[in-house]
Design a protein around this motif. Structure first.
Motif, PDB file in Angstrom:
ATOM      1  N   TYR A 188       0.935  -1.372  -0.672  1.00 56.03           N
ATOM      2  CA  TYR A 188      -0.008  -0.249  -0.069  1.00 56.03           C
ATOM      3  C   TYR A 188       1.088   1.289   0.353  1.00 56.03           C
ATOM      4  N   GLU A 189       1.437   1.349   0.970  1.00 54.94           N
ATOM      5  CA  GLU A 189       3.181   2.367   0.853  1.00 54.94           C
ATOM      6  C   GLU A 189       3.349   2.517  -0.713  1.00 54.94           C
ATOM      7  N   ARG A 192       0.965   4.060  -3.188  1.00 56.38           N
ATOM      8  CA  ARG A 192       0.189   5.535  -2.587  1.00 56.38           C
ATOM      9  C   ARG A 192       1.708   6.233  -2.803  1.00 56.38           C
ATOM     10  N   HIS A 196       0.040   9.623  -5.089  1.00 54.98           N
ATOM     11  CA  HIS A 196      -0.101  11.068  -4.412  1.00 54.98           C
ATOM     12  C   HIS A 196       1.431  11.334  -4.242  1.00 54.98           C
ATOM     13  N   PRO A 197       2.087  11.134  -4.606  1.00 59.33           N
ATOM     14  CA  PRO A 197       3.657  11.343  -4.080  1.00 59.33           C
ATOM     15  C   PRO A 197       3.764  12.613  -3.096  1.00 59.33           C
ATOM     16  N   LEU A 199       2.014  13.463  -0.575  1.00 59.88           N
ATOM     17  CA  LEU A 199       1.487  13.145   0.532  1.00 59.88           C
ATOM     18  C   LEU A 199       2.765  12.461   1.701  1.00 59.88           C
ATOM     19  N   GLY A 200       4.386  12.450   1.080  1.00 58.48           N
ATOM     20  CA  GLY A 200       4.734  12.005   1.943  1.00 58.48           C
ATOM     21  C   GLY A 200       5.248  10.338   2.310  1.00 58.48           C
TER      22      GLY A 200
ATOM     23  N   ARG B  30      -1.358  10.173   8.615  1.00 59.18           N
ATOM     24  CA  ARG B  30      -0.824  11.462   9.643  1.00 59.18           C
ATOM     25  C   ARG B  30      -1.125  11.469  11.142  1.00 59.18           C
ATOM     26  N   LEU B  57       6.255  10.652   8.758  1.00 59.92           N
ATOM     27  CA  LEU B  57       4.569  10.757   8.995  1.00 59.92           C
ATOM     28  C   LEU B  57       4.257  11.048  10.145  1.00 59.92           C
ATOM     29  N   MET B 123      -7.098  13.120   3.198  1.00 65.52           N
ATOM     30  CA  MET B 123      -5.918  11.985   4.086  1.00 65.52           C
ATOM     31  C   MET B 123      -6.833  11.064   5.369  1.00 65.52           C
ATOM     32  N   HIS B 255       4.031  19.525  -8.022  1.00 67.89           N
ATOM     33  CA  HIS B 255       2.927  17.846  -7.787  1.00 67.89           C
ATOM     34  C   HIS B 255       1.422  18.668  -6.737  1.00 67.89           C
TER      35      HIS B 255
END
Lengths: 200, 474
Positions: A188-189, A192, A196-197, A199-200, B30, B57, B123, B255
């Motif tokens: 999943y990571e 992801r 959606h780069p 998002l971190g 997060r 995160l 999120m 982005h």
């Protein structure tokens, strides 16, 4: 097959909307330990301003000493997410709470500590309070059979989410259970990060 | 394809695996932590030989028990200092970024997440604090968790969840002057009750919501927990995107467009079915004040305090009776006849720059009534600096308010900012429970403008007629 999850004396706390600030006031939240909260339970109700026990509070009544099942009303545990609330209740000696309803976060926190929270209809709650008025009660909780055994062939059935029931019966470590999905988490990571780069 | 609500879209996009039956493992984007609900979680990790899966995160701040008089952990008192030190040590050991008291952007966790751009649409955001619902204002699923769950998220960056029911709260029309998002959410809670949202995720929509700033939307979602909702959220729009643009952790230029395109897909489909729908006309909402000891015990400022007999539900009537006794008030009394001892403007509900602007506009050129202790506690270092740059701090100080350092402060009185037993407080916070602001404290929840007006007049006033009643021009 009957399996007794808990049994013991019932303490009736006849209030709606018991919030977590009542269950455990803020001054006990500065601890870094998971232990030592039994004395803090319902502190502002249980003790007078001079720190002597409040004789009018149900938990202090002689007939309820040693109770392990808490009976209360609607929306128990509303308010803050402090897990100190179920810790305090459990460390005092209650491992089962029966109420008309519970606040969501409090419910999850209690289950995560192996406590059983039973929701019943308002009429069933009323019935159980009326039993308590007749005299002190000792009940057995049959989790597998989903019933509260009141004695003398009387019982009240209850509903419980099958996943939660299974967790309570097996005593499974829920972090360990989730860790079994480590590969799913890794994939999943990756997905992801690609989709959606930002998002971190 | 089946129509979906915004909540369902975000939930489904975060399913890592089905655990069993109706339980899913969801990924957490997060994880915000603070000193009070995290130490036992780190201890649990250490004991089990686990580590923090995604420290990148995870973000920590100090807020709940910090002193707001002095920006130092030594000023917090002995046990609080130990808890703050434990957080610092845990963050260091597990490489979690920490905004400590020396950091210029330190503040209340639900104020700093958005202002740093950590909070973004789509999120899943969690924190060991029930007011995590605040972040739903950005179109995120955001909710509070307990310490066992904090430990679970630290270890796995996931959480076991079940799908919640959906509640649509539509606020039509536009708000009257002096009516704020705080009044809207208090009116909604008054209508639905403190347990009305149990088991639901609430989505706020309608023209009145669209017309709100991000600060206002955060106030609204912040208090969705006070009706028992698991979370509150609002579909993101241009207001959301404009707020986020340029924030330190917002998507970078390369982005940005892709992020906005994705965010624009985050709304409830027109034919999505909600489990429950409530519609409220904004025009009918007047400035609100709680009179009792839970947030559903609320009335408009010009209504008389209700009689217990007026509640058809016997349990509510009994609760009202107890609340009147605790609050030291009587049925039929006017709120505007009640004197206040303390005024608190702050908390994750109402400590943002817009809240302070509203309060400053009310108090400018006036003096806090004698005998009233009035505190302004900005939500973060950023809010504080901005308020000082805009001259708001000078207005407050000139009016007789105490101007403090950021923190949760008197909302829950974990530090030394407390309301004394029997004192009456007009507070912009979120909970009026017995003893919430200190043992025996009597809390009335209000908007920042209403709190400011109460400080000047020394009693509750109807903000919509504040100027005409002279507003304490003494």
């Amino acid at each position: 097959m009957s399996q007794i999850f808990a049994q013991g004396l019932v303490c009736p706390l006849d209030k709606n909307n018991v919030d977590t600030d009542q269950i455990i006031p803020k001054q006990f939240l500065t601890s870094v330990s998971r232990e030592g909260f039994a004395e803090a339970l319902f502190y502002d109700w249980r003790y007078l301003a001079n720190e002597q026990p409040n004789p009018d509070f149900v938990l202090n009544a002689p007939q309820y000493q040693g109770a392990s099942i808490l009976l209360t009303r609607a929306n128990f545990g509303c308010g803050s997410s402090r897990e100190h609330a179920p810790w305090a209740i459990q460390q005092y000696g209650f491992n089962v709470i029966i109420a008309e309803s519970f606040a969501d976060i409090f419910f999850n926190n209690s289950i995560n500590n192996g406590m059983l929270l039973i929701s019943l209809s308002a009429s069933n709650i009323e019935f159980l309070f009326s039993r308590c008025q007749q005299g002190t009660q000792e009940w057995k909780i049959d989790l597998a059979g989903q019933q509260i055994i009141l004695g003398n062939n009387a019982a009240v059935g209850f509903q419980i989410d099958p996943d939660i029931k299974q967790r309570l019966l097996s005593g499974l470590d829920f972090i360990g259970a989730s860790e079994q999905f480590a590969e799913h988490i890794s994939s999943y990571e990756q997905q992801r990060a690609a989709a959606h780069p930002w998002l971190g | 394809m089946m129509a979906k609500t915004l909540y369902q879209k975000i939930y489904q996009s975060h399913v890592v695996a089905a655990v069993n039956g109706s339980t899913d493992l969801l990924f957490v984007d997060r994880h915000l932590i603070h000193e009070v609900t995290s130490p036992q979680a780190f201890a649990g990790l250490r004991k089990a030989g686990r580590t923090v899966r995604r420290p990148d995160l995870t973000y920590a701040t100090m807020d709940h028990n910090v002193s707001t008089q002095l920006r130092s952990i030594d000023a917090a008192g002995e046990t609080s200092r130990k808890q703050l030190e434990a957080l610092a040590a845990n963050c260091k050991e597990f490489n979690v970024p920490l905004l400590d008291l020396l950091h210029p952007d330190q503040g209340i966790v639900h104020v700093i997440g958005p202002e740093l751009g950590l909070t973004q649409p789509g999120m899943i955001i969690v924190c060991g604090d029930s007011h995590t619902s605040t972040h739903g204002a950005f179109g995120a699923i955001a909710f509070g968790i307990g310490t066992s769950e904090v430990e679970h998220v630290l270890a796995t960056q996931t959480l076991q969840q079940q799908v919640a029911k959906t509640l649509k709260v539509e606020v039509t029309g536009s708000l009257s002057p002096f009516v704020t998002p705080k009044d809207v959410i208090m009116a909604v809670i008054g209508q639905l009750g403190t347990a009305g949202g149990n088991g639901y995720v609430a989505e706020f929509c309608g023209t009145a919501i669209r017309g709100m700033s991000m600060e206002g939307r955060m106030t609204l979602c912040n208090m969705s927990i006070e009706m028992g909702a698991k979370a509150g959220l609002i579909a993101p729009d241009e207001v959301t995107f404009a707020y986020l643009k340029g924030k330190p952790h917002a998507p970078k230029a390369e982005h940005w467009d892709a992020a906005v395109t994705y965010w624009q897909s985050l709304y409830s489909d027109a034919d999505a079915v909600f489990d429950k729908t409530v519609t409220i006309a904004a025009e009918n909402i007047r400035p609100q004040v709680t009179w009792g000891t839970n947030p559903e015990q609320v009335i408009a400022v010009d209504q008389p305090i209700p009689a217990p007999e007026s509640f058809s539900d016997l349990i509510k009537a009994d609760a009202a009776r107890r609340a009147l006794t605790y609050m030291g008030i009587e049925a039929g009394q006017k709120l505007t006849d009640l004197k206040v001892d303390v005024v608190f403007i702050g908390s994750c509900t109402n400590s943002r720059i817009e809240d302070l602007r509203q309060a400053a506009a009310v108090v400018q050129g006036k003096q806090v009534a004698s005998g009233v202790r009035a505190l302004i506690v900005p939500g973060s270092g950023q809010v504080k600096r901005q308020a000082e740059a805009e001259g708001l701090a000078d207005i407050f100080k000139a009016s007789g308010f105490e101007w403090r350092e950021p923190g949760c402060s008197m909302c829950l009185g974990m530090n030394d900012d407390r309301v004394e037993s029997g004192q009456r407080c007009a507070s912009t916070s979120n909970r009026n429970f017995e003893g919430r602001q200190g043992r025996g404290s009597r809390t009335h929840l209000v908007s920042p403008a209403m709190a400011a007006a109460a400080a000047i007049a020394g009693r509750f006033v109807d903000i919509s007629s504040f100027e005409s009643v002279g507003g304490g021009n003494q």
